[in-house]
Design a protein around this motif. Structure first.
Motif, mmCIF file in Angstrom:
data_model
loop_
_atom_site.group_PDB
_atom_site.id
_atom_site.type_symbol
_atom_site.label_atom_id
_atom_site.label_comp_id
_atom_site.label_asym_id
_atom_site.label_seq_id
_atom_site.Cartn_x
_atom_site.Cartn_y
_atom_site.Cartn_z
ATOM 1 N N ALA A 24 36.261 36.669 43.608
ATOM 2 C CA ALA A 24 35.800 35.654 44.571
ATOM 3 C C ALA A 24 36.313 35.916 45.985
ATOM 4 N N THR A 25 37.325 36.763 46.124
ATOM 5 C CA THR A 25 37.834 37.066 47.469
ATOM 6 C C THR A 25 37.050 38.213 48.118
ATOM 7 N N GLY A 26 36.168 38.869 47.371
ATOM 8 C CA GLY A 26 35.401 39.992 47.922
ATOM 9 C C GLY A 26 34.142 39.510 48.620
ATOM 10 N N PHE A 27 33.429 40.432 49.228
ATOM 11 C CA PHE A 27 32.255 40.065 50.021
ATOM 12 C C PHE A 27 31.187 39.392 49.150
ATOM 13 N N THR A 28 30.837 40.015 48.033
ATOM 14 C CA THR A 28 29.746 39.482 47.211
ATOM 15 C C THR A 28 30.233 38.349 46.316
ATOM 16 N N GLY A 29 31.462 38.472 45.804
ATOM 17 C CA GLY A 29 31.992 37.433 44.917
ATOM 18 C C GLY A 29 32.045 36.083 45.606
ATOM 19 N N ALA B 175 31.387 51.916 48.403
ATOM 20 C CA ALA B 175 32.494 52.492 47.618
ATOM 21 C C ALA B 175 32.017 52.841 46.211
ATOM 22 N N SER B 176 31.158 51.989 45.623
ATOM 23 C CA SER B 176 30.682 52.248 44.260
ATOM 24 C C SER B 176 29.779 53.467 44.229
ATOM 25 N N MET B 177 28.905 53.607 45.228
ATOM 26 C CA MET B 177 28.001 54.770 45.267
ATOM 27 C C MET B 177 28.803 56.051 45.450
ATOM 28 N N PHE C 84 20.439 43.101 42.490
ATOM 29 C CA PHE C 84 19.188 43.730 42.956
ATOM 30 C C PHE C 84 18.923 44.982 42.112
ATOM 31 N N ASP C 85 19.985 45.707 41.742
ATOM 32 C CA ASP C 85 19.811 46.602 40.606
ATOM 33 C C ASP C 85 20.420 45.892 39.412
ATOM 34 N N SER C 86 19.612 45.533 38.405
ATOM 35 C CA SER C 86 18.250 45.985 38.134
ATOM 36 C C SER C 86 17.322 44.824 37.773
ATOM 37 N N ALA D 298 24.153 46.854 53.570
ATOM 38 C CA ALA D 298 25.003 47.273 52.454
ATOM 39 C C ALA D 298 26.426 46.820 52.748
ATOM 40 N N SER D 299 27.166 46.439 51.680
ATOM 41 C CA SER D 299 28.565 46.047 51.856
ATOM 42 C C SER D 299 29.474 47.226 51.547
ATOM 43 N N GLY D 300 30.734 47.086 51.936
ATOM 44 C CA GLY D 300 31.704 48.153 51.677
ATOM 45 C C GLY D 300 31.864 48.421 50.192
ATOM 46 N N GLY E 109 40.849 36.097 41.326
ATOM 47 C CA GLY E 109 41.074 37.313 42.107
ATOM 48 C C GLY E 109 42.525 37.736 41.937
ATOM 49 N N ARG E 110 42.882 38.840 42.601
ATOM 50 C CA ARG E 110 44.252 39.337 42.355
ATOM 51 C C ARG E 110 45.284 38.751 43.315
ATOM 52 N N SER E 111 44.809 38.050 44.373
ATOM 53 C CA SER E 111 45.763 37.518 45.353
ATOM 54 C C SER E 111 45.622 36.000 45.484
HETATM 55 N N1 NAP Z 1 23.704 45.426 42.176
HETATM 56 C C1 NAP Z 1 23.672 44.977 43.381
HETATM 57 O O1 NAP Z 1 22.632 44.677 43.895
HETATM 58 C C2 NAP Z 1 24.968 44.785 44.112
HETATM 59 C C3 NAP Z 1 25.000 44.046 45.300
HETATM 60 C C4 NAP Z 1 26.218 43.829 45.926
HETATM 61 C C5 NAP Z 1 27.375 44.353 45.380
HETATM 62 N N2 NAP Z 1 27.298 45.087 44.221
HETATM 63 C C6 NAP Z 1 28.511 45.638 43.612
HETATM 64 O O2 NAP Z 1 29.490 44.617 43.523
HETATM 65 C C7 NAP Z 1 30.779 45.175 43.668
HETATM 66 C C8 NAP Z 1 31.542 44.411 44.746
HETATM 67 O O3 NAP Z 1 31.002 44.665 46.007
HETATM 68 P P1 NAP Z 1 31.621 43.947 47.294
HETATM 69 O O4 NAP Z 1 30.930 44.471 48.472
HETATM 70 O O5 NAP Z 1 31.672 42.484 47.067
HETATM 71 O O6 NAP Z 1 33.100 44.559 47.244
HETATM 72 P P2 NAP Z 1 34.444 44.045 47.946
HETATM 73 O O7 NAP Z 1 34.138 43.163 49.086
HETATM 74 O O8 NAP Z 1 35.263 45.266 48.170
HETATM 75 O O9 NAP Z 1 35.112 43.140 46.808
HETATM 76 C C9 NAP Z 1 35.753 43.689 45.697
HETATM 77 C C10 NAP Z 1 36.527 42.610 44.980
HETATM 78 O O10 NAP Z 1 37.267 43.262 43.936
HETATM 79 C C11 NAP Z 1 38.619 42.821 44.021
HETATM 80 N N3 NAP Z 1 39.534 43.785 43.435
HETATM 81 C C12 NAP Z 1 39.735 45.068 43.782
HETATM 82 N N4 NAP Z 1 40.691 45.614 42.988
HETATM 83 C C13 NAP Z 1 41.068 44.626 42.127
HETATM 84 C C14 NAP Z 1 42.001 44.554 41.075
HETATM 85 N N5 NAP Z 1 42.775 45.585 40.738
HETATM 86 N N6 NAP Z 1 42.121 43.393 40.378
HETATM 87 C C15 NAP Z 1 41.377 42.321 40.704
HETATM 88 N N7 NAP Z 1 40.479 42.337 41.712
HETATM 89 C C16 NAP Z 1 40.334 43.461 42.408
HETATM 90 C C17 NAP Z 1 38.871 42.628 45.505
HETATM 91 O O11 NAP Z 1 40.024 41.838 45.678
HETATM 92 P P3 NAP Z 1 40.800 41.754 47.103
HETATM 93 O O12 NAP Z 1 40.005 40.799 47.930
HETATM 94 O O13 NAP Z 1 42.138 41.246 46.719
HETATM 95 O O14 NAP Z 1 40.808 43.140 47.691
HETATM 96 C C18 NAP Z 1 37.579 41.909 45.868
HETATM 97 O O15 NAP Z 1 37.626 40.558 45.468
HETATM 98 C C19 NAP Z 1 30.571 46.659 43.975
HETATM 99 O O16 NAP Z 1 30.745 47.395 42.790
HETATM 100 C C20 NAP Z 1 29.143 46.744 44.429
HETATM 101 O O17 NAP Z 1 28.532 47.980 44.162
HETATM 102 C C21 NAP Z 1 26.134 45.313 43.603
#
Ligand code: NAP
Length: 406
Positions: free
Chosen positions: A11-16, A185-187, A141-143, A179-181, A36-38
């Motif tokens: 939930a602390t990440g961009f998409t969460g 990173a995943s790609m 969006f995938d899939s 696109a988000s970070g 989340g972890r923090s």
């Molecule tokens: N399929 C689709 O259409 C689609 C669309 C969007 C995103 N995605 C995928 O969704 C994922 C997230 O994308 P994002 O842009 O939201 O990434 P992001 O902003 O980097 O968020 C990643 C999240 O993971 C957490 N995290 C990282 N390491 C962790 C650990 N060891 N334990 C617990 N939590 C941890 C981060 O926590 P901190 O905040 O503490 O760093 C953050 O909450 C990616 O894999 C992306 O490819 C897919």
């Protein structure tokens, strides 16, 4: 304990954060926890969300780290459904998938990483069947447009013609999004693994790479890698970056549901670029982009992309997400029960940024579906269509997406 209905992990990440906001706005009947972890970051996200959503102030916070299994098990005791955006999934998703499979906790995610999904199928199927956990990968969006779009078209074909379509083509049409970070990173992580692992490269080009063992053959060949003219979409078409995951998910849905689309079913994906000189130019650009992403198996290209593109935690602004949209076209062909040629067209549309605004909706509704609806299947490693089917299609329509057949 099960005090909650859904926990949003990441939930602390961009998409969460967007998924949490979506659920807290549109599913007030559900008790949603933020994980989340923090602890500090979680407090901040809850405070910011509660500025526009007063109910968010009461959302329970759960500290869990994907490197600490005990914390993941504790999180799984809080709710029957975990909705996770902690990626790249190949790096941070494996322990959670194992804990969910072992503990009978349903889980949905946003992965587009075929290698992670293959790992999950091979590692978690047995435990998930035994525990009743439904692990539903690829709920963004995938899939979802591909998988649920094809599901919709085939249901209609069976109702209208008494038979499924033999061949469905999917084309991404007009779209706008960023696109988000985390996605970048995943790609890049996927390309890094492919660069160093031959078996992984073989999996990525195998059209049936996500099918069950023993069912990994069929009439489809490799994905399109060059531009061309399409009669189906009346214009130039280019390779689609997401076809390597989407096509495998659609084929897996067919296989794990015991072939409702038929064993000879064919499926492909492209980007529709339009006709004339403009269409030709766009197809050439899209093809060059596709080839450029392929070059990311090389470390210097990855390093360059990493510097130029958004970092984890960053992504498109609210204005950009609101201005985003996508339209996908499906074209199906087959024969009816009398042997006469039949065709069916479908449209899938979203009215926000596909990867974030619409993805938050798709993942949020998948989690709601897991929490609230009867499922046609038991525990296992599933695709969106196979685990969630018609109930999910109804939810996505009710949430404002277009899934239409003509
Ligand atoms: N399929 C689709 O259409 C689609 C669309 C969007 C995103 N995605 C995928 O969704 C994922 C997230 O994308 P994002 O842009 O939201 O990434 P992001 O902003 O980097 O968020 C990643 C999240 O993971 C957490 N995290 C990282 N390491 C962790 C650990 N060891 N334990 C617990 N939590 C941890 C981060 O926590 P901190 O905040 O503490 O760093 C953050 O909450 C990616 O894999 C992306 O490819 C897919």
């Amino acid at each position: 304990m099960l005090d909650l209905d859904i926990v949003v992990f990441g939930a602390t990440g961009f998409t969460g954060r967007l998924v949490a906001e979506y659920l807290l706005t549109h599913h007030t009947e559900l008790r949603v926890g933020l994980a989340g972890r923090s602890a500090e970051k979680l407090e901040r996200v809850r405070r910011e969300l509660s500025e526009s959503l007063p109910d968010a102030a009461d959302a329970p916070l759960i500290v869990a780290d994907s490197t600490d299994r005990a914390s993941l098990s504790e999180m799984c005791r809080q709710a029957p459904v975990i909705c996770t955006t902690v990626g790249p999934y190949a790096l941070y998703g494996k322990a959670l998938a194992e804990v969910c499979a072992a503990s009978g906790t349903h889980c949905c995610d946003l992965t587009g990483e075929a290698t992670f999904v293959r790992w999950s199928i091979d590692t978690n199927t047995e435990a998930a069947r035994a525990s009743g956990a439904r692990l539903v990968h690829c709920c963004g969006f995938d899939s979802v447009p591909s998988d649920i779009g094809t599901w919709m078209l085939q249901q209609e074909a069976i109702a209208r013609f008494g038979r499924p379509l033999d061949h469905v083509s999917f084309a991404l049409g007009r779209s706008r999004g960023g696109a988000s970070g985390g996605t970048i990173a995943s790609m890049l992580e996927l390309m890094k693994q492919a660069g160093s692992d031959k078996a992984m490269r073989r999996l990525l080009v195998d059209p049936y790479g996500l099918n069950p063992e023993g069912e990994r053959s069929g009439p489809d060949g490799r994905d399109r890698v060059s531009m061309g003219w399409s009669e189906d979409f009346d214009g130039w078409v280019a390779p689609f970056l997401m076809a390597p995951i989407n096509t495998r998910v659609v084929r897996r849905s067919n296989a794990v549901l015991d072939w409702p689309y038929g064993r000879d079913f064919r499926y492909d994906e492209v980007v529709a670029c339009g006709g004339g000189l403009k269409g030709f130019q766009r197809a050439a650009q899209m093809t060059a982009l596709f080839s450029g992403m392929g070059a990311a198996v090389l470390p210097p290209v990855r390093a360059l992309l990493q510097r130029a593109l958004p970092s984890p935690g960053e992504g498109p602004s609210r204005e950009e997400r609101e201005a985003g949209h996508f339209t996908a076209h499906l074209k199906g062909r087959g024969v009816d029960s009398h042997g006469a040629h039949v065709e069916l067209e479908g449209t899938v549309q979203g009215f926000k940024d596909p990867g974030y605004g619409e993805t938050a909706k798709m993942l949020g509704e998948a989690a709601a579906c897991l929490a609230l609806d009867d499922s046609p299947v038991g525990g296992g490693v599933w695709t969106p269509a196979s685990a969630l089917g018609d109930a999910y299609l109804d939810r996505l329509r009710a949430a404002g997406m277009v899934f239409d057949v003509s």
